[in-house]
Structure formats: structure tokens, C-alpha cells
Design an enzyme around this catalytic site. Sequence first.
Site, PDB file in Angstrom:
ATOM      1  N   TYR A 139       0.902  -1.026  -0.070  1.00  0.00           N
ATOM      2  CA  TYR A 139       0.018  -0.114   0.011  1.00  0.00           C
ATOM      3  C   TYR A 139       1.015   1.129   0.179  1.00  0.00           C
ATOM      4  O   TYR A 139       1.846   1.468   0.612  1.00  0.00           O
ATOM      5  CB  TYR A 139      -0.874   0.135   1.085  1.00  0.00           C
ATOM      6  CG  TYR A 139      -1.816   1.217   1.216  1.00  0.00           C
ATOM      7  CD1 TYR A 139      -2.767   1.322   0.710  1.00  0.00           C
ATOM      8  CD2 TYR A 139      -1.659   2.173   2.345  1.00  0.00           C
ATOM      9  CE1 TYR A 139      -3.571   2.367   0.452  1.00  0.00           C
ATOM     10  CE2 TYR A 139      -2.315   3.541   2.253  1.00  0.00           C
ATOM     11  CZ  TYR A 139      -3.423   3.333   1.391  1.00  0.00           C
ATOM     12  OH  TYR A 139      -4.330   4.479   1.346  1.00  0.00           O
ATOM     13  N   ASP A 233       9.608   2.294  -0.133  1.00  0.00           N
ATOM     14  CA  ASP A 233       8.446   2.931   0.811  1.00  0.00           C
ATOM     15  C   ASP A 233       8.703   2.513   2.068  1.00  0.00           C
ATOM     16  O   ASP A 233       8.186   1.696   2.739  1.00  0.00           O
ATOM     17  CB  ASP A 233       7.162   2.779   0.112  1.00  0.00           C
ATOM     18  CG  ASP A 233       6.026   3.559   1.105  1.00  0.00           C
ATOM     19  OD1 ASP A 233       6.056   4.150   1.811  1.00  0.00           O
ATOM     20  OD2 ASP A 233       4.871   3.259   0.536  1.00  0.00           O
ATOM     21  N   LYS A 261       4.528   8.286   8.551  1.00  0.00           N
ATOM     22  CA  LYS A 261       4.201   8.112   9.848  1.00  0.00           C
ATOM     23  C   LYS A 261       4.869   8.317  11.375  1.00  0.00           C
ATOM     24  O   LYS A 261       4.858   9.399  11.654  1.00  0.00           O
ATOM     25  CB  LYS A 261       3.711   6.436   9.774  1.00  0.00           C
ATOM     26  CG  LYS A 261       2.443   6.362   8.812  1.00  0.00           C
ATOM     27  CD  LYS A 261       1.901   4.924   8.838  1.00  0.00           C
ATOM     28  CE  LYS A 261       0.602   4.852   8.148  1.00  0.00           C
ATOM     29  NZ  LYS A 261       0.650   4.281   7.005  1.00  0.00           N
TER      30      LYS A 261
HETATM   31  C1  LIG Z   1       0.177   4.770   5.279  1.00  0.00           C
HETATM   32  C2  LIG Z   1       1.010   4.477   4.392  1.00  0.00           C
HETATM   33  C3  LIG Z   1       1.025   5.208   3.260  1.00  0.00           C
HETATM   34  C4  LIG Z   1       0.172   6.326   3.047  1.00  0.00           C
HETATM   35  O1  LIG Z   1       0.576   7.336   3.897  1.00  0.00           O
HETATM   36  P1  LIG Z   1      -1.015   8.395   4.246  1.00  0.00           P
HETATM   37  O2  LIG Z   1      -0.022   9.399   5.335  1.00  0.00           O
HETATM   38  O3  LIG Z   1      -1.918   7.795   4.817  1.00  0.00           O
HETATM   39  O4  LIG Z   1      -1.254   9.125   2.953  1.00  0.00           O
HETATM   40  C5  LIG Z   1       2.001   4.935   2.108  1.00  0.00           C
HETATM   41  N1  LIG Z   1       2.879   3.931   2.024  1.00  0.00           N
HETATM   42  C6  LIG Z   1       2.840   3.052   3.243  1.00  0.00           C
HETATM   43  C7  LIG Z   1       3.967   1.885   3.268  1.00  0.00           C
HETATM   44  C8  LIG Z   1       1.879   3.231   4.261  1.00  0.00           C
HETATM   45  O5  LIG Z   1       1.846   2.344   5.375  1.00  0.00           O
END
Ligand SMILES: *Cc1c(COP(=O)(O)O)cnc(C)c1O
Length: 425
Positions: A139, A233, A261
Site C-alpha cells: 500500500y 516506501d 508516519k
Molecule cells: C500509510 C502508508 C502510506 C500512505 O500514507 P498516508 O499518510 O496515509 O497518505 C504509504 N505507504 C505506506 C507503506 C503506508 O503504510
Amino acid sequence: MTKSKNLFSKAKKIIPSGVNSPVRFFKPYPFFVKKSLGSSIWDEDGKSYIDFCNGYGALLLGHTRKEIISAVSSQLKKGTLYGTPTSLEIELSNLIMKNFPSMNKVRLVNTGAEATMTAIRLARGFTKKKKIIKFEGCYHGAYDSVLVKAGSGSAHNGISVSDGGLDEVSKNTIVVPYNDSPTLEKVLTKQKDIAGLIVEPILANMGLILPEKKFLSDLRKMTRQHDVPLIFDEVVTGFRVSEGGAQKKFGIKPDLTTLGKALGNGFVISAVGGRKEIMNKLAPDGKVYQASTFAGNPVSVSAAISSIKTINKIKNKLYSKLERNCELLVNEIDDLATDYKIPHQINSISSMFQIFFSKSPVTDYETSKKANGKKFQKLFSNLLRNGVFIAPSQYETIFLSDAHTDSNITKTMGAFGLSLQAVKN
Ligand SMILES: *Cc1c(COP(=O)(O)O)cnc(C)c1O
């Protein structure tokens, strides 16, 4: 739960589905939060929960961490948005680069989705190519080019390609199974128009799935061979699995990295950074456009500075404590589920874990989907009843924070005992 029930019925009338992000909904209705502190979160009815959702991993240092609240409070008095640069942004970028040596330059943005969107656009602008490769279950945010066989809420709600998303966009996204180097090699050999490959180095959005031994080094080797920028990511793993993220833990140097995060420990901030020659493509010096009103705002930036400084100061104790607590929990839960003869798998690393009710190991999207989701929902609601809050979906991850105390861990073991007993029945 009467107040939460009433609030939910009010919310449903004016907020679609009553929630501002799909995964927050669960049956019969989510609890509405009044406050949080350290490892705990209180609902409107005054019931407290030990928090293992932790803002979906953001709250590595726990709720209302004093260093961060104090840094942010003093910034609030000096202003919240200037629309012009501050020295704070230089300080933060230096701190990020010190912890992530693969980044020669950093641009600050707001959300994880914005960071990965910028990374992908940069890769396309740099290579002048079109297609990107992503992995099943990973994701990267809620937008067209990555919302294809994505994990998190889209997997939970069974939306593999979103209505309203353009086929013209998603057809340029090639999806490969996670932990499958041979398939990736075939794709890279056959396709000539690959602009970049994006991956969660530890897959935390399909439940928790670990990279197999050689997977990440294979990715690095193959992308280098085929001249494809490798994007890590690390929105979840950055600062969480080590102060230098998964790239430090596994010793892999990506071309671009995204952070989010835990970077702001609960404040809205994310970052994209990497090799200088790619980052230099960003406007206004370069022709890859990216912009944002709130990017680098002094409130979020001061939160992130304080967060990284705290992490760096306590890192020797921090990560060993998190790992020890995680291991204690995982071992106990494993023993309990074994005693109750419930077929299960637990995947864990550092301060994250997830349990799957399945007979076979969970190593990718397909094996994660095979796990018994009904049993997971039963576990979730019973944990909640017993005062423990984990993310309400099999396709999320259970996150520990520095705020969890020994007594929190013991209580959580008890709650899992009772809840697994309910899953068995
Ligand atoms: C949560 C998440 C995102 C998206 O981040 P948002 O702040 O919700 O847009 C992207 N990549 C990973 C791996 C994530 O867990």
C-alpha cells in the site's frame, strides 16, 4: 458504549460511512475517542484501552510524548504557517539525511501518499519512462497509479481497483507478487518502459509480511542491472525498525526513499529523498512539479525534529525495549493459540507483529488472503472488550510504542488469553 453509538449515528448522516478513512469503520460501530496519553486511549464513555494501533504505526514514541508536545507548544506561539522557508527545515533535512545516508537531498511533504506520488513522478521524470512496478498487497496511498491490488483498507474492503480510478493510469502499473524474484526478473527483462519500482521493504499493509532472505538484495541487484530506480516506501518502517529504517536493518541502499508516519510521531509530515541527480529534477530548478501549501510547516517540522532527536538520544534503549516487549507478546500469544489448538501464524519484526488464523505460512498477498478473517474479527472485538485496541483489520499490523509499560504487556497477554479462548469457541 452508548455515547460512541450515538455519535456514530450522528456522524453517519454527515460523514460518508461515518468515518474519515475507511479502515476506521468496524462493526457495529467504532468507539469515539476523547483523549489519549502514553500507551492509552479513552473513549467518550470513559473506557480506556491499551493502544496497539498507535496511529497505524505513527506513534512510535507513544501518545502525547513530552519532548514533542513541548517542542510543538513553543512553536505554536511563534506561528503555525509562514509560506516561506525556515531554518527548521534545514535542521530537519539534516537530521533525516544523517539517519538515512542514502538520501542526498530531501523534500518535505505532508502525507505518505504525497511522498510516494512525488517519488513515482520523480522516477518517471528522471528516466523519461512510463510504467512502474509495485507488489501485490503493498500500500502506497489512495491514488490511481498505486491503488492496484493494494493492501490496507482496500484489501479489507475487497477493492482491487477503485471505481473512479482511470484504467489509463492503472494499466501503467505492473503488479508482481511479493517475495517472488523470478517473476520480477521476467518482467524486467521483457518490459522496456519501466520508470521505477516501488516496494514496502517490510510489507505492513497485508497483515505483516516479511521479505524473504534474498528478496531485497535481489530487488537491488535486478533494478541496478536494468537501470530502474528503486523506491523504498519506508512510510511505516522508517524510524520504526531502526533509526535508519529497513534500509539500515537489511543493508540495502535504495535510489529514493519515502518517510511518513513515525517521522512526526502523530503530526502530519512526510518526506521524499534520495540520490541527488534524481532529487534535482524537482521544480523549480527541475521540471518535475510538486508543490504544497502546508509542506514544511513549522509545527509539523518541529514535531519531527523533536521526534528524531529523541529517537537518536535513546536509540540504544528504545529499539531493544520495543523488540523485547514484542517478543514477549508474540511468544505468549503463540503459546496460547497453540494450547487452544487454533491453527495460526504470527509474523513479527522489531516492534510490529500480526497473527493470521491459517495453517500455512503467510508470505504474500495470496497466503494472507487465505487466513480466516472471521476469526480475526472475533479476536479484534474480544480484545476491544478486554481493553486492548489493535487495528480493526487482518490486513493491518499491530504496533508497539515506547510508552508500553511492563504492566501493559502483562495485561495485554491476559486480554489475548481471554480473546483467543473466544476465537476457539
Ligand atoms: C500509510 C502508508 C502510506 C500512505 O500514507 P498516508 O499518510 O496515509 O497518505 C504509504 N505507504 C505506506 C507503506 C503506508 O503504510
